[in-house]
Design a protein around this motif. Structure first.
Motif, PDB file in Angstrom:
ATOM      1  N   LYS A   1       0.843  -1.199   0.000  1.00  0.00           N
ATOM      2  CA  LYS A   1       0.000   0.000   0.000  1.00  0.00           C
ATOM      3  C   LYS A   1       0.877   1.247   0.000  1.00  0.00           C
ATOM      4  O   LYS A   1       1.978   1.257   0.549  1.00  0.00           O
ATOM      5  N   LYS A   2       0.365   2.287  -0.612  1.00  0.00           N
ATOM      6  CA  LYS A   2       0.999   3.596  -0.571  1.00  0.00           C
ATOM      7  C   LYS A   2       0.233   4.430   0.442  1.00  0.00           C
ATOM      8  O   LYS A   2      -0.983   4.572   0.336  1.00  0.00           O
TER       9      LYS A   2
ATOM     10  N   GLU B   1      -0.139   8.152   1.914  1.00  0.00           N
ATOM     11  CA  GLU B   1       0.163   9.567   1.733  1.00  0.00           C
ATOM     12  C   GLU B   1      -0.423  10.299   2.931  1.00  0.00           C
ATOM     13  O   GLU B   1      -1.603  10.157   3.223  1.00  0.00           O
TER      14      GLU B   1
ATOM     15  N   MET C   1      11.035   7.178   2.884  1.00  0.00           N
ATOM     16  CA  MET C   1       9.829   7.935   2.566  1.00  0.00           C
ATOM     17  C   MET C   1      10.199   9.080   1.647  1.00  0.00           C
ATOM     18  O   MET C   1      11.372   9.453   1.547  1.00  0.00           O
ATOM     19  N   THR C   2       9.223   9.650   0.996  1.00  0.00           N
ATOM     20  CA  THR C   2       9.402  10.835   0.175  1.00  0.00           C
ATOM     21  C   THR C   2       8.658  11.962   0.858  1.00  0.00           C
ATOM     22  O   THR C   2       7.524  11.791   1.293  1.00  0.00           O
TER      23      THR C   2
ATOM     24  N   GLU D   1       5.055  10.402   1.619  1.00  0.00           N
ATOM     25  CA  GLU D   1       4.628   9.243   0.835  1.00  0.00           C
ATOM     26  C   GLU D   1       5.510   8.068   1.218  1.00  0.00           C
ATOM     27  O   GLU D   1       6.729   8.187   1.221  1.00  0.00           O
ATOM     28  N   LEU D   2       4.881   6.952   1.576  1.00  0.00           N
ATOM     29  CA  LEU D   2       5.644   5.761   1.907  1.00  0.00           C
ATOM     30  C   LEU D   2       4.903   4.519   1.449  1.00  0.00           C
ATOM     31  O   LEU D   2       3.680   4.512   1.365  1.00  0.00           O
ATOM     32  N   ILE D   3       5.669   3.501   1.145  1.00  0.00           N
ATOM     33  CA  ILE D   3       5.113   2.223   0.717  1.00  0.00           C
ATOM     34  C   ILE D   3       5.342   1.221   1.839  1.00  0.00           C
ATOM     35  O   ILE D   3       6.461   1.107   2.348  1.00  0.00           O
TER      36      ILE D   3
ATOM     37  N   SER E   1      -3.672   3.824  -0.669  1.00  0.00           N
ATOM     38  CA  SER E   1      -4.063   3.283  -1.967  1.00  0.00           C
ATOM     39  C   SER E   1      -3.199   2.059  -2.290  1.00  0.00           C
ATOM     40  O   SER E   1      -2.070   1.937  -1.794  1.00  0.00           O
TER      41      SER E   1
ATOM     42  N   VAL F   1      -0.746  -0.497  -4.303  1.00  0.00           N
ATOM     43  CA  VAL F   1       0.404  -0.373  -5.203  1.00  0.00           C
ATOM     44  C   VAL F   1       0.510  -1.677  -5.973  1.00  0.00           C
ATOM     45  O   VAL F   1       0.611  -2.749  -5.378  1.00  0.00           O
TER      46      VAL F   1
ATOM     47  N   ILE G   1       6.365  -2.316  -7.907  1.00  0.00           N
ATOM     48  CA  ILE G   1       7.502  -1.470  -7.545  1.00  0.00           C
ATOM     49  C   ILE G   1       8.722  -2.051  -8.249  1.00  0.00           C
ATOM     50  O   ILE G   1       8.907  -3.273  -8.257  1.00  0.00           O
TER      51      ILE G   1
ATOM     52  N   ILE H   1      11.250  -2.683  -1.867  1.00  0.00           N
ATOM     53  CA  ILE H   1      10.819  -1.693  -0.862  1.00  0.00           C
ATOM     54  C   ILE H   1      12.006  -1.144  -0.126  1.00  0.00           C
ATOM     55  O   ILE H   1      12.913  -1.668   0.284  1.00  0.00           O
TER      56      ILE H   1
END
Length: 112
Positions: A2-3, A5, A28-29, A62-64, A94, A96, A99, A112
């Motif tokens: 999952k992403k 945000e 993370m972004t 934002e992180l997965i 949401s 994903v 990747i 990841i």
């Protein structure tokens, strides 16, 4: 996968980053963004003139994460970003689909 945000107040970034690191998040972004929600911005006074600031500065993380970690990561973000005042932010989750790590070509969980 999952992403997640999360849109948070800028001064809470270090608290959230530290809490996520303790929870095992390895990357993370972070982006500077502007926006508004229910608070609809606010009015400020500058040199005697009042003007409306429609878009307030925010930080977007934002992180997965793996599916099984989503709820715990959301809890960490809420606890570390919450001030109890309007404008604390929102969290979006949401799915994903794929990747790919560009450097190695690793895919999905390995990337990841």
């Amino acid at each position: 996968m999952k992403k997640i945000e999360a849109v948070i107040k800028p001064f809470k970034l270090e608290d959230v980053k530290d809490a996520l690191s303790e929870a095992g998040v390895t990357g993370m972004t972070v982006s500077d963004v502007k926006g508004y929600g229910r608070q609809q911005g606010h009015s400020e006074l500058y040199r005697g003139a009042e003007y409306v600031v429609d878009f307030l500065p925010k930080i977007k993380l934002e992180l997965i994460v793996a599916d099984e970690n989503v709820d715990s990561i959301i809890s960490v973000i809420i606890e570390s970003a919450k001030t109890g005042k309007i404008g604390d932010g929102k969290i979006f989750v949401s799915p994903v689909e794929k990747i790919v790590r560009i450097r190695t070509g690793e895919q999905d969980e390995e990337a990841i």
